[in-house]
Scaffold this motif. Structure first.
Motif, PDB file in Angstrom:
ATOM      1  N   THR A 138       0.738  -1.268   0.062  1.00  0.00           N
ATOM      2  CA  THR A 138       0.071   0.004   0.093  1.00  0.00           C
ATOM      3  C   THR A 138       0.936   1.420  -0.051  1.00  0.00           C
ATOM      4  N   SER A 139       2.082   1.131   0.530  1.00  0.00           N
ATOM      5  CA  SER A 139       2.717   2.421   0.401  1.00  0.00           C
ATOM      6  C   SER A 139       3.464   3.101  -0.821  1.00  0.00           C
ATOM      7  N   LEU A 140       3.025   1.973  -1.717  1.00  0.00           N
ATOM      8  CA  LEU A 140       3.289   2.428  -3.347  1.00  0.00           C
ATOM      9  C   LEU A 140       2.188   3.398  -3.858  1.00  0.00           C
ATOM     10  N   SER A 141       1.175   3.382  -3.285  1.00  0.00           N
ATOM     11  CA  SER A 141       0.058   4.130  -3.557  1.00  0.00           C
ATOM     12  C   SER A 141      -0.151   5.434  -2.619  1.00  0.00           C
ATOM     13  N   LEU A 142       0.649   5.631  -1.901  1.00  0.00           N
ATOM     14  CA  LEU A 142       0.628   6.843  -0.777  1.00  0.00           C
ATOM     15  C   LEU A 142       1.197   7.998  -1.671  1.00  0.00           C
ATOM     16  N   ASP A 143       0.975   9.092  -0.888  1.00  0.00           N
ATOM     17  CA  ASP A 143       1.604  10.274  -1.127  1.00  0.00           C
ATOM     18  C   ASP A 143       2.837  10.528  -0.557  1.00  0.00           C
ATOM     19  N   LEU A 144       3.760   9.946  -0.984  1.00  0.00           N
ATOM     20  CA  LEU A 144       5.133  10.064  -0.238  1.00  0.00           C
ATOM     21  C   LEU A 144       5.624  11.456  -0.428  1.00  0.00           C
ATOM     22  N   GLU A 145       5.342  12.297  -1.065  1.00  0.00           N
ATOM     23  CA  GLU A 145       5.893  13.566  -1.311  1.00  0.00           C
ATOM     24  C   GLU A 145       5.339  14.585  -0.308  1.00  0.00           C
ATOM     25  N   LEU A 146       3.997  14.200   0.053  1.00  0.00           N
ATOM     26  CA  LEU A 146       3.452  14.834   1.444  1.00  0.00           C
ATOM     27  C   LEU A 146       4.096  14.301   2.479  1.00  0.00           C
ATOM     28  N   TRP A 147       4.338  13.322   2.625  1.00  0.00           N
ATOM     29  CA  TRP A 147       4.982  12.459   3.849  1.00  0.00           C
ATOM     30  C   TRP A 147       6.305  13.083   3.962  1.00  0.00           C
ATOM     31  N   ASN A 148       7.235  13.177   2.896  1.00  0.00           N
ATOM     32  CA  ASN A 148       8.688  13.543   2.992  1.00  0.00           C
ATOM     33  C   ASN A 148       8.713  14.864   3.257  1.00  0.00           C
ATOM     34  N   GLN A 149       7.563  15.847   3.285  1.00  0.00           N
ATOM     35  CA  GLN A 149       7.912  17.186   3.754  1.00  0.00           C
ATOM     36  C   GLN A 149       8.241  17.415   5.208  1.00  0.00           C
ATOM     37  N   ILE A 150       7.410  16.363   5.981  1.00  0.00           N
ATOM     38  CA  ILE A 150       7.566  16.543   7.340  1.00  0.00           C
ATOM     39  C   ILE A 150       7.180  14.986   7.777  1.00  0.00           C
ATOM     40  N   PRO A 151       8.286  13.993   7.742  1.00  0.00           N
ATOM     41  CA  PRO A 151       8.364  12.793   7.994  1.00  0.00           C
ATOM     42  C   PRO A 151       8.293  12.531   9.528  1.00  0.00           C
ATOM     43  N   LEU A 152       7.796  11.192   9.645  1.00  0.00           N
ATOM     44  CA  LEU A 152       8.007  10.697  11.045  1.00  0.00           C
ATOM     45  C   LEU A 152       9.046   9.718  10.852  1.00  0.00           C
ATOM     46  N   VAL A 153      10.085   9.542  11.804  1.00  0.00           N
ATOM     47  CA  VAL A 153      11.051   8.792  11.815  1.00  0.00           C
ATOM     48  C   VAL A 153      11.419   7.917  13.043  1.00  0.00           C
ATOM     49  N   LEU A 154      12.084   6.906  13.122  1.00  0.00           N
ATOM     50  CA  LEU A 154      12.394   6.071  14.152  1.00  0.00           C
ATOM     51  C   LEU A 154      13.591   6.115  14.403  1.00  0.00           C
ATOM     52  N   ILE A 155      14.063   6.407  15.708  1.00  0.00           N
ATOM     53  CA  ILE A 155      15.375   6.769  16.186  1.00  0.00           C
ATOM     54  C   ILE A 155      15.912   5.257  17.044  1.00  0.00           C
ATOM     55  N   ASP A 156      17.038   4.737  16.295  1.00  0.00           N
ATOM     56  CA  ASP A 156      17.290   3.466  16.967  1.00  0.00           C
ATOM     57  C   ASP A 156      18.256   3.944  17.992  1.00  0.00           C
TER      58      ASP A 156
END
Length: 632
Positions: A138-156
């Motif tokens: 499903t991630s292929l159909s998501l608007d990742l451009e909108l996501w990459n503007q202010i993304p959520l990340v995991l910090i290991d």
């Protein structure tokens, strides 16, 4: 005649001074002053003179030291606070009520559709990270451009010295998910954060860490929805909010019925459409006839909790605030929540604050002397320090970031920030918000109001309606709202409010000057009289001797200047000037050189030419003037 003599003597006094030397003047002062001590210095023997001189000097030093302390205390402009209690008929406060959710989800859903799909997919990968998860597809159909503007990340944070940043939608995230699912201890090494960069693709980024993923998701959703809603026109945002006729089901003020038409609508960025009762903008403020719950404001509200935005509003209820007439309600800072399914009673007590202005305190009457442009003046509201602080922050954001934040009013000619036009606005916003320097500039620029009214609330709650009465109450309210015989309301969507004065006693906390000029003069005189037995007349005597000393000094300076001028003249002409007879002799006798003119160079006499007759000196003979001679 006597007046003329007096004026002549006064003129001579001014011209000649007091006629004393410094020593004579000092002795005269000690002998004639009313201050204790100086007389004993000139009249006692040598040993006692020394003792009295030391005591007089010591006590004079103590007087000046105490005077310095007293003057410094007066110039500090300290105040004292006093509390008084009065009784009067009071104006009922302005009451602002809002829904905790700013927009109806059914209205705003088309705008937030891609945002909801992104956060749902992200939560699926965070909470159920298993290999072959459907989120990879499903991630292929998501608007990742909108996501990459202010993304959520995991910090290991397995290695705290070298943490690893992992994007949630990276393909290798499932392996990370498997590791996080092995146990609670392993999960604790991962934290969810919001990544903020100065511009896309930049390495100048910061990470906002959160102790809980719920906080991170809410913060991320607010930032992204703010960018989307900032481009929506105001009238559309008002339409998507809760309308007064839908939200206010019943209203009663004292014994008089009221309805949603008695409320003034304003748009609040945090809570959408808000409604103010007794704001006093278009008509006079209402007075409360009596204290007690029966003479206050009673409301029944419908918050329609089923239409809440799931990721934007995690709290359900109504947000309300009591404030002065013609003041803007800052509900996020000063408001309170009323819980759904309850009857909330709010008893009000009034505190009036009266501060002294400059120089006792740095307060303002109406904000006209504050160097910050008040952006809330567009609402025609009065000045408040909250309005000043937010206006100051918005002005700085416009100046530094190039756009305004959605939660504050805009200056003219400026647009709200969004991800398309201002890609790094979130980074700039949080950098500015965390800047202590910028915060201190606004604190130093804004001032408290000199007069303020505060409402102290006593809050109590009970379940409403009761199980025995909820059936008929919901039937009646549903019919009045929807003209439906079916029940369309439930306990999760209704709130009852009772707001009233507990009593008509009000407290006034006022400031007064701790030190006045009368206090200063009495304290100075008390110290002077205690240590030296002096009074105001002694100070006048002391002033007189200072003036006489100045005149003596001026006369000495003038005499010194005259003497210096004469010495310079003697240095230039060391001999005495010639007399009249010497000048005549020098004119008649070319070879005559008077002694007094030794310093004056004379032209050398030339011998007469041959054949020149001798000069006739009879014409230069001086004739004596007799008594009958003409003076001409």
């Amino acid at each position: 005649m006597n007046l003329k003599k007096y004026l002549v003597r006064a003129l001579h006094r001014l011209q000649k001074g007091p006629g004393y030397t410094y020593k004579e003047l000092l002795v005269w002062y000690c002998d004639n002053t009313n201050t204790h001590g100086p007389k004993r210095i000139i009249k006692e023997g040598p040993k006692k003179k020394l003792m009295w001189f030391f005591l007089t000097l010591l006590f004079a030093s103590l007087v000046f030291w105490q005077w310095g302390i007293l003057i410094n205390t007066y110039l500090s402009y300290s105040v004292t606070s006093s509390l008084s209690i009065g009784f009067k008929t009071m104006k009922f406060p302005a009451v602002t009520v809002c829904n905790a959710n700013p927009f109806k989800y059914s209205e705003v859903k088309p705008l937030l559709k891609e945002l909801d799909r992104l956060i749902e997919a992200a939560l699926e990968r965070i909470l159920q990270p298993t290999p072959g998860n459907s989120s990879d597809n499903t991630s292929l159909s998501l608007d990742l451009e909108l996501w990459n503007q202010i993304p959520l990340v995991l910090i290991d944070e397995h290695d705290k010295d070298n943490p690893i940043i992992l994007d949630i939608f990276e393909t290798n995230q499932t392996a990370v998910g498997n590791e996080t699912a092995t146990g609670n201890e392993t999960k604790k090494h991962y934290k969810l954060a919001v990544k903020l960069c100065s511009h896309p693709g930049s390495d100048n980024c910061t990470y906002r860490n959160f102790s809980s993923a719920a906080q991170a998701v809410t913060e991320w959703y607010i930032l992204q929805s703010t960018s989307i809603l900032s481009k929506v026109p105001l009238h559309e945002r008002i339409r998507m909010g809760y309308q007064a006729e839908d939200m206010i089901l019943a209203c009663l003020y004292g014994a008089e019925p009221c309805n949603y038409k008695n409320f003034t609508q304003i748009y609040h960025p945090d809570h959408g459409n808000c409604y103010i009762f007794n704001w006093g903008m278009d008509e006079e403020a209402l007075n409360s006839s009596n204290p007690g719950a029966e003479f206050g404001l009673k409301l029944i509200l419908d918050i329609s909790q089923q239409d809440y935005i799931p990721y934007l509003s995690s709290a359900a209820g109504a947000r309300l605030m009591l404030h002065q007439q013609k003041s803007f309600p800052f509900l996020k800072d000063q408001g309170i929540y009323a819980m759904a399914g309850t009857e909330t009673s709010i008893g009000v007590l009034v505190d009036e604050l009266e501060r002294m202005g400059y120089p006792y305190s740095d307060c303002t009457m109406n904000g006209s002397d504050v160097p910050v442009r008040n952006l809330y003046s567009q609402y025609n509201t009065s000045y408040s320090i909250q309005a000043c602080l937010r206006s100051c922050f918005q002005n700085h954001m416009v100046e530094i970031c190039g756009c305004g934040h959605y939660m504050f009013p805009l200056p003219e000619g400026v647009n709200y920030c969004n991800n398309e036009d201002n890609p790094g606005w979130a980074y700039c916003y949080f950098s500015l918000r965390s800047s202590i320097k910028q915060r201190q500039i606004c604190i130093d620029s804004c001032k408290e109001t000199c007069n303020d009214t505060q409402y102290k609330m006593t809050i109590s709650m009970a379940d409403w309606p009761s199980e025995a009465s909820e059936d008929w109450i919901f039937h009646i309210l549903s019919y009045e709202r929807d003209m439906s015989t079916n029940v369309t309301l439930d306990r999760t969507g209704v709130i009852k409010l009772n707001i009233y004065f507990q009593e008509y006693n009000y407290r006034t906390i006022s400031e007064s000057a701790a030190t006045t000029i009368v206090w200063l003069l009495s304290s100075l005189g008390g110290q002077f009289g205690f240590w030296m037995g002096g009074s105001v007349l002694c100070l006048i005597e002391f002033g007189e001797i200072i003036i006489d000393s100045l005149w003596i000094t001026i006369i000495h300076v003038i005499s010194w200047c005259k003497g210096l001028k004469q010495r310079r003249a003697r240095a230039r002409y060391p001999d005495a000037p010639p007399t009249v007879s010497e000048l005549v002799e020098a004119h008649t006798n070319p070879g005559f050189q008077p002694e007094a003119m030794g310093a004056v160079s004379q032209p050398e006499a030339l011998p007469p030419e041959p054949g020149t007759p001798p000069p006739n000196y009879d014409s230069l003979r001086v004739q004596p003037l007799g008594p009958d001679s003409d003076a001409d």
